[in-house]
Scaffold this active site. Structure first.
Site, short mmCIF file in Angstrom:
data_model
loop_
_atom_site.label_atom_id
_atom_site.label_comp_id
_atom_site.label_asym_id
_atom_site.label_seq_id
_atom_site.Cartn_x
_atom_site.Cartn_y
_atom_site.Cartn_z
N TRP A 148 0.80 -1.22 0.00
CA TRP A 148 0.00 0.00 0.00
C TRP A 148 0.83 1.28 0.00
O TRP A 148 0.29 2.36 -0.16
CB TRP A 148 -0.91 0.02 1.24
CG TRP A 148 -0.19 -0.34 2.49
CD1 TRP A 148 -0.16 -1.57 3.09
CD2 TRP A 148 0.67 0.48 3.28
NE1 TRP A 148 0.66 -1.57 4.19
CE2 TRP A 148 1.18 -0.30 4.34
CE3 TRP A 148 1.07 1.83 3.19
CZ2 TRP A 148 2.07 0.20 5.29
CZ3 TRP A 148 1.95 2.32 4.15
CH2 TRP A 148 2.43 1.51 5.18
N ASN A 149 2.15 1.19 0.20
CA ASN A 149 2.87 2.44 0.49
C ASN A 149 3.09 3.30 -0.75
O ASN A 149 3.11 4.53 -0.65
CB ASN A 149 4.18 2.16 1.23
CG ASN A 149 5.18 1.38 0.42
OD1 ASN A 149 4.81 0.58 -0.43
ND2 ASN A 149 6.45 1.58 0.70
N LYS A 172 -2.99 -7.93 -7.96
CA LYS A 172 -3.72 -8.02 -6.68
C LYS A 172 -3.11 -6.96 -5.76
O LYS A 172 -2.03 -7.14 -5.22
CB LYS A 172 -3.53 -9.42 -6.08
CG LYS A 172 -4.63 -9.92 -5.20
CD LYS A 172 -4.78 -9.23 -3.87
CE LYS A 172 -3.63 -9.40 -2.91
NZ LYS A 172 -3.68 -8.35 -1.84
N PRO A 173 -3.82 -5.82 -5.60
CA PRO A 173 -3.25 -4.74 -4.78
C PRO A 173 -3.45 -5.02 -3.30
O PRO A 173 -4.12 -5.97 -2.92
CB PRO A 173 -4.07 -3.52 -5.22
CG PRO A 173 -5.40 -4.08 -5.60
CD PRO A 173 -5.14 -5.47 -6.14
N GLY A 224 6.54 -6.32 -1.10
CA GLY A 224 5.91 -6.31 0.22
C GLY A 224 6.93 -6.65 1.28
O GLY A 224 8.14 -6.51 1.06
N SER A 225 6.44 -7.11 2.41
CA SER A 225 7.36 -7.33 3.53
C SER A 225 8.18 -8.62 3.32
O SER A 225 7.77 -9.53 2.58
CB SER A 225 6.55 -7.44 4.83
OG SER A 225 5.70 -8.56 4.76
N GLU A 245 10.63 -7.85 -4.24
CA GLU A 245 11.10 -6.56 -3.70
C GLU A 245 10.59 -6.50 -2.27
O GLU A 245 9.40 -6.29 -2.05
CB GLU A 245 10.54 -5.40 -4.54
CG GLU A 245 10.90 -5.44 -6.01
CD GLU A 245 12.34 -5.03 -6.28
OE1 GLU A 245 13.06 -4.67 -5.34
OE2 GLU A 245 12.73 -5.08 -7.46
N LEU A 246 11.50 -6.67 -1.31
CA LEU A 246 11.07 -6.87 0.08
C LEU A 246 11.48 -5.71 0.99
O LEU A 246 11.83 -4.64 0.53
CB LEU A 246 11.60 -8.22 0.58
CG LEU A 246 11.27 -9.42 -0.32
CD1 LEU A 246 11.87 -10.70 0.23
CD2 LEU A 246 9.76 -9.58 -0.50
N CYS A 279 10.11 1.66 1.51
CA CYS A 279 11.05 0.55 1.66
C CYS A 279 12.48 1.08 1.73
O CYS A 279 13.34 0.47 2.36
CB CYS A 279 10.89 -0.42 0.51
SG CYS A 279 10.95 0.40 -1.09
N GLU A 378 12.91 -3.27 10.52
CA GLU A 378 12.27 -2.19 9.75
C GLU A 378 11.18 -1.55 10.60
O GLU A 378 10.24 -2.23 11.02
CB GLU A 378 11.67 -2.79 8.47
CG GLU A 378 11.18 -1.73 7.50
CD GLU A 378 10.60 -2.35 6.22
OE1 GLU A 378 9.89 -3.36 6.31
OE2 GLU A 378 10.90 -1.80 5.14
P1 NAD Z 1 2.66 -7.06 3.13
O1 NAD Z 1 3.76 -8.05 2.91
O2 NAD Z 1 1.89 -7.16 4.39
O3 NAD Z 1 1.59 -7.13 1.95
C1 NAD Z 1 1.98 -6.98 0.59
C2 NAD Z 1 0.96 -7.68 -0.30
O4 NAD Z 1 1.02 -9.09 -0.07
C3 NAD Z 1 -0.49 -7.28 -0.06
O5 NAD Z 1 -1.13 -7.16 -1.31
C4 NAD Z 1 -1.05 -8.45 0.74
O6 NAD Z 1 -2.46 -8.61 0.59
C5 NAD Z 1 -0.29 -9.60 0.11
N1 NAD Z 1 -0.17 -10.80 0.95
C6 NAD Z 1 -0.07 -10.87 2.30
N2 NAD Z 1 0.09 -12.17 2.68
C7 NAD Z 1 0.09 -12.91 1.55
C8 NAD Z 1 0.25 -14.31 1.29
N3 NAD Z 1 0.42 -15.19 2.26
N4 NAD Z 1 0.24 -14.72 0.00
C9 NAD Z 1 0.09 -13.82 -1.01
N5 NAD Z 1 -0.08 -12.50 -0.82
C10 NAD Z 1 -0.05 -12.04 0.45
O7 NAD Z 1 3.35 -5.63 2.97
P2 NAD Z 1 2.70 -4.19 3.19
O8 NAD Z 1 2.51 -3.95 4.65
O9 NAD Z 1 1.57 -4.01 2.25
O10 NAD Z 1 3.92 -3.26 2.65
C11 NAD Z 1 4.98 -2.87 3.42
C12 NAD Z 1 6.22 -3.70 3.14
O11 NAD Z 1 6.55 -3.65 1.76
C13 NAD Z 1 7.45 -3.16 3.86
O12 NAD Z 1 8.18 -4.23 4.40
C14 NAD Z 1 8.25 -2.49 2.75
O13 NAD Z 1 9.64 -2.38 2.97
C15 NAD Z 1 7.94 -3.37 1.59
N6 NAD Z 1 8.19 -2.67 0.33
C16 NAD Z 1 9.29 -3.02 -0.41
C17 NAD Z 1 9.58 -2.32 -1.58
C18 NAD Z 1 10.79 -2.65 -2.42
O14 NAD Z 1 10.89 -2.15 -3.53
N7 NAD Z 1 11.70 -3.48 -1.95
C19 NAD Z 1 8.75 -1.27 -1.99
C20 NAD Z 1 7.65 -0.95 -1.20
C21 NAD Z 1 7.36 -1.67 -0.04
#
Ligand code: NAD
Length: 474
Positions: A148-149, A172-173, A224-225, A245-246, A279, A378
């Protein structure tokens, strides 16, 4: 009246079989009913993308480029609407949201041009009478799961590159940012992209796991994370290309050869923009001992002057944090640091008068030590921890000493230090005397726990292509 969002599948808006409520983090008001997609709704989107791929892969690149330019133009034309959707759903200031939409439009135009520059090679053979053509073809049907960020840019980097390469995609956002993707897909619809090339399915669980584990995908692109990335890596069927990209937890190193004023301004920008929810946000700062007090004083002055409030209002520097859980992580990191002996130079608490919004006062923690959470996990919020170091090698060890490998920031005016740190820091992005680690035409990606694969630039397109060797006897 609350909006009801739909999925976008095969060029049509499809109501969700069930929905959940999305709320504005600045005031906790309901802003939309969002499809809570199930496995069969995800499957319908993948099926549509598979059917569309059969034709899209052979569409002339100049035609693909025209489609991408047209979408970029629609995005720019609807900039304000897209930006307001971002601010309403995840809290960033309207100025930052507008900047994000502008960069999204740039991504469409950039990859429109790159689409026409995918070429192969003619390879010399070991036997006369043969010629070898090496051509590059689209990988296939891509699943994209995003956070979401930066709700639009992080979809855009995947979608633009995939569509330019001749792939089709299912996005899938994040459940915390479903509004702006719906407006983006409305731009895609208006621009006339053929049905099935780009599809949107909203939701969280079961939609995310259903997409990640879908056997009909040829590639999964995830941002995501680190924790979610690890779960997904276990779920995907074997031998499928992945881009991950984590999480970040990014360090900054300020040496005694730095312009301290510039370093403090850099830390204030990259530590607190988007309420620190980036991130590549600066999380932990290592400052050479002789200049540490001066740095803390200058950064504190700048951070204390930041205004906190509803991102939709004018003159706000730091908006609401997107989630209550995120705010609680920041609060935990601050309390942990204080309990272990850190000093709160400014901030250090929630903004109670703005409750029920998720507001946290921008926080600078001085006198930190490596075992404090803020110095190795983080925080993903408006807080930075600062600790002094002695020798440059100590700073390198501290910076490299976590699982994070996404971005690192260095401030020094010394050429030797610049190259030495550039060589020794184990990160995908190293920014020296600036804090803008990513640009559209250079590869952007992490190492170690921050993931693998890159986005941005020509290298970002490569991830959606595969080689074919065509050896011909003539
Ligand atoms: P998140 O990992 O909680 O969620 C990201 C996405 O994954 C969401 O769409 C969520 O619905 C989906 N998801 C969650 N569990 C899942 C599963 N078991 N299987 C499949 N999909 C699943 O992350 P967040 O809180 O939305 O975003 C913040 C994180 O993203 C931070 O750790 C940040 O550093 C990272 N991030 C990384 C980058 C990069 O370029 N490296 C860029 C932006 C954000």
């Amino acid at each position: 009246m609350t909006k009801t969002l739909h999925n976008y599948v095969d060029g049509k808006w499809v109501p969700g079989e069930s929905t959940f409520e999305a709320r504005n983090p600045a005031d906790d008001q309901i802003i939309a009913a969002v499809p809570d997609s199930n496995a069969s709704e995800v499957d319908a989107a993948v099926t549509a993308a598979r059917a569309a791929f059969a034709e899209w892969r052979y569409v002339n690149p100049t035609v693909r480029a025209r489609h991408l330019h047209a979408i970029g133009d629609r995005v720019k034309a609807r900039e304000r609407e897209l930006a307001e959707a971002i601010t309403a759903e995840m809290g960033k200031t309207i100025g930052e949201a507008t900047g994000e939409v502008d960069k999204l439009a740039t991504a469409f135009h950039f990859y429109a041009e790159e689409a026409t520059r995918v070429h192969g090679e003619v390879i010399p053979n070991d036997t006369d009478g043969f010629t070898s053509l090496v051509v590059r073809e689209p990988v296939g049907v891509v699943g994209a799961i995003t956070p979401w960020n930066y709700p639009l840019e992080l979809i855009g980097w995947k979608l633009c590159a995939a569509v330019a390469a001749g792939c089709t995609i299912v996005v899938k956002p994040s459940p915390y940012a479903s509004l702006s993707p719906a407006v983006l897909f409305s731009c895609i619809d208006e621009a006339g992209l053929p049905p099935g090339v780009a599809n949107l399915v909203s939701g969280d669980d079961p939609a995310g796991p259903a997409l990640a584990g879908h056997p009909g995908l040829d590639k999964l692109a995830f941002t995501g994370s680190t924790a979610t990335g690890a779960k997904i890596a276990q779920r995907v069927p074997a031998a499928r290309p992945l881009t991950m990209e984590l999480g970040g937890s990014c360090p900054m190193i300020v040496t005694d050869r730095a312009d301290i004023e510039a370093a403090a301004a850099g830390a204030a920008r990259r530590g607190f923009r988007n309420a620190g929810q980036i991130c590549i946000a600066i999380n932990r700062i290592y400052v050479q001992a002789s200049v540490c007090d001066e740095f803390v004083a200058r950064l504190t002055e700048q951070v204390a002057a930041l205004t906190v409030g509803d991102g939709m209002d004018t003159g706000i520097d730091v908006g609401a944090m997107a989630t209550r859980a995120g705010l609680e992580v920041v609060d935990r990191h601050v309390r942990d640091a204080v309990e272990r002996g850190a000093t709160v130079a400014t901030g250090g608490h929630r903004v109670d008068e703005l409750a029920p919004g998720n507001f946290y006062q921008p926080t600078v923690l001085a006198g930190c030590t490596p075992e404090m959470l803020v110095m190795h996990e983080e925080s993903f919020g408006p807080v930075v921890g600062i600790m002094p170091f002695g020798e440059l090698t100590d700073a390198v060890e501290l910076a490299n000493g976590t699982e994070a490998g996404l971005a690192v920031y260095v401030y020094t005016l010394d050429l030797h230090e610049t190259h030495e740190l550039g060589r020794l820091l184990d990160f995908g992005n190293v920014a020296v005397n600036n804090v803008d680690a990513g640009i559209m035409n250079a590869p952007y990606g992490g190492r170690k726990g921050s993931g693998f694969g890159v986005e941005h630039g020509r290298a970002g397109l490569e991830g959606y292509l595969q080689y074919k060797h065509l050896r011909i006897r003539y």
